[in-house]
Design an enzyme around this catalytic site. Structure first.
Site, mmCIF file in Angstrom:
data_model
loop_
_atom_site.group_PDB
_atom_site.id
_atom_site.type_symbol
_atom_site.label_atom_id
_atom_site.label_comp_id
_atom_site.label_asym_id
_atom_site.label_seq_id
_atom_site.Cartn_x
_atom_site.Cartn_y
_atom_site.Cartn_z
ATOM 1 C CE1 TYR A 56 -12.825 -37.651 -25.302
ATOM 2 C CE2 TYR A 56 -12.148 -37.555 -27.599
ATOM 3 C CZ TYR A 56 -11.827 -37.650 -26.258
ATOM 4 O OH TYR A 56 -10.513 -37.732 -25.897
ATOM 5 C CG LEU A 194 -2.412 -26.932 -28.242
ATOM 6 C CD1 LEU A 194 -3.224 -26.420 -29.412
ATOM 7 C CD2 LEU A 194 -0.931 -26.621 -28.426
ATOM 8 C CB ILE A 231 -4.528 -35.450 -30.966
ATOM 9 C CG1 ILE A 231 -4.411 -35.746 -29.453
ATOM 10 C CG2 ILE A 231 -4.181 -36.695 -31.768
ATOM 11 C CD1 ILE A 231 -5.406 -36.778 -28.950
ATOM 12 C CE LYS A 233 -10.774 -29.018 -27.897
ATOM 13 N NZ LYS A 233 -11.695 -28.089 -27.194
ATOM 14 N NE ARG A 239 -7.126 -19.496 -31.801
ATOM 15 C CZ ARG A 239 -8.328 -19.085 -31.419
ATOM 16 N NH1 ARG A 239 -9.366 -19.917 -31.490
ATOM 17 N NH2 ARG A 239 -8.513 -17.869 -30.960
#
Length: 264
Positions: A56, A194, A231, A233, A239
């Site tokens: 990442y 999501l 998890i 993000k 949000r």
């Protein structure tokens, strides 16, 4: 939404006696100052589980946000991951992660995805076991493994992965996968929850509208009620807070079943 998010407190038990919060903050694709701000916002909102990875390229930012948050290190469950292309220098990769994260250990270190090739996954898993023995990682686990590969590395080393992080949402729900992990006493953790159209799915939207919640809150709550780590993000502070504000409601058994059925 409540001014202070009602953060769920449920955890998953880990082999060495630790507890992994079912709600974590994902940091994939967050970089630079955005990563610092978003991680800081998550900690301020009450998240106590941060998920990052070597690939990442934001471990330093996550570490900075944690250091500047005022939240004690021991109160936060920190996960990072090792890419398999660093299998031949796995422990050096972890030490570099620790330096970036400003900590002497991570709570969970994951193999980011299978190495492939005869015996190579077992060889890498042996390095992970060594890291745990050295105290560099309290727990070790895997990501994107199937049950057969979990069994292979467990049988070869006598140490089973504590966690398997896989892509997961109601659209990917499979009761057999859940059962396979429970039979092995491996915690199931979902990512990209999501994404893939889940937020727009009519079933998810319908439940959210009826409960006065956001689709994301419904999806996070669905994980929590299944005992599966999630998890979510976001770079948006509102949000981030909303996604954590799921401790104050429950999905009915019918709602859970309707969401589960989307994976069929």
């Amino acid at each position: 939404m409540a001014e202070t998010p009602d953060v769920p407190t449920e955890t998953a038990a880990l082999p060495n006696g630790g507890a992994m919060p079912l709600l974590g903050f994902g940091t994939w694709q967050l970089r630079g100052d955005d990563a610092v701000r978003a991680t800081g916002a998550a900690l301020e909102a009450g998240y106590r589980h941060l998920d990052t990875a070597t690939m990442y390229r934001n471990e330093a930012e996550v570490g900075r946000a944690l250091a500047e948050s005022g939240v004690a290190r021991e109160e936060v469950f920190v996960t990072t991951k090792c890419p398999p292309d660093r299998a031949d220098r796995a422990l050096d990769t972890l030490r570099a992660s620790l330096e970036q994260l400003r900590t002497d250990h991570v709570d969970l270190w994951l193999v980011h995805w299978p190495v492939g090739g005869a015996g190579r996954d077992v060889e890498l898993w042996q390095r992970f076991v060594e890291a745990q023995q050295e105290g560099l990682a309290r727990e070790v686990g895997v990501s994107n493994y199937d049950p057969a590969l979990i069994d292979e590395v467990t049988d070869a080393t006598g140490v089973r992965p504590a966690v398997n992080q896989v892509e997961w949402s109601p659209l990917l729900f499979d009761a057999g996968t859940v059962a396979a992990h429970r039979e092995r006493d491996v915690v199931l953790e979902g990512y990209s929850t999501l994404k893939g159209g889940t937020l727009e799915h009519p079933t998810v939207v319908g439940i959210a509208e009826r409960l006065g919640r956001t689709p994301a809150q419904v999806l996070v709550r669905w994980h929590v009620q299944h005992g599966i780590v999630v998890i979510p993000k976001s770079a948006n502070p509102d949000r981030i807070r909303a996604n954590a504000d799921v401790g104050g409601f429950e999905l009915s058994a019918d709602d859970v079943a309707a969401l589960d059925a989307l994976g069929g």
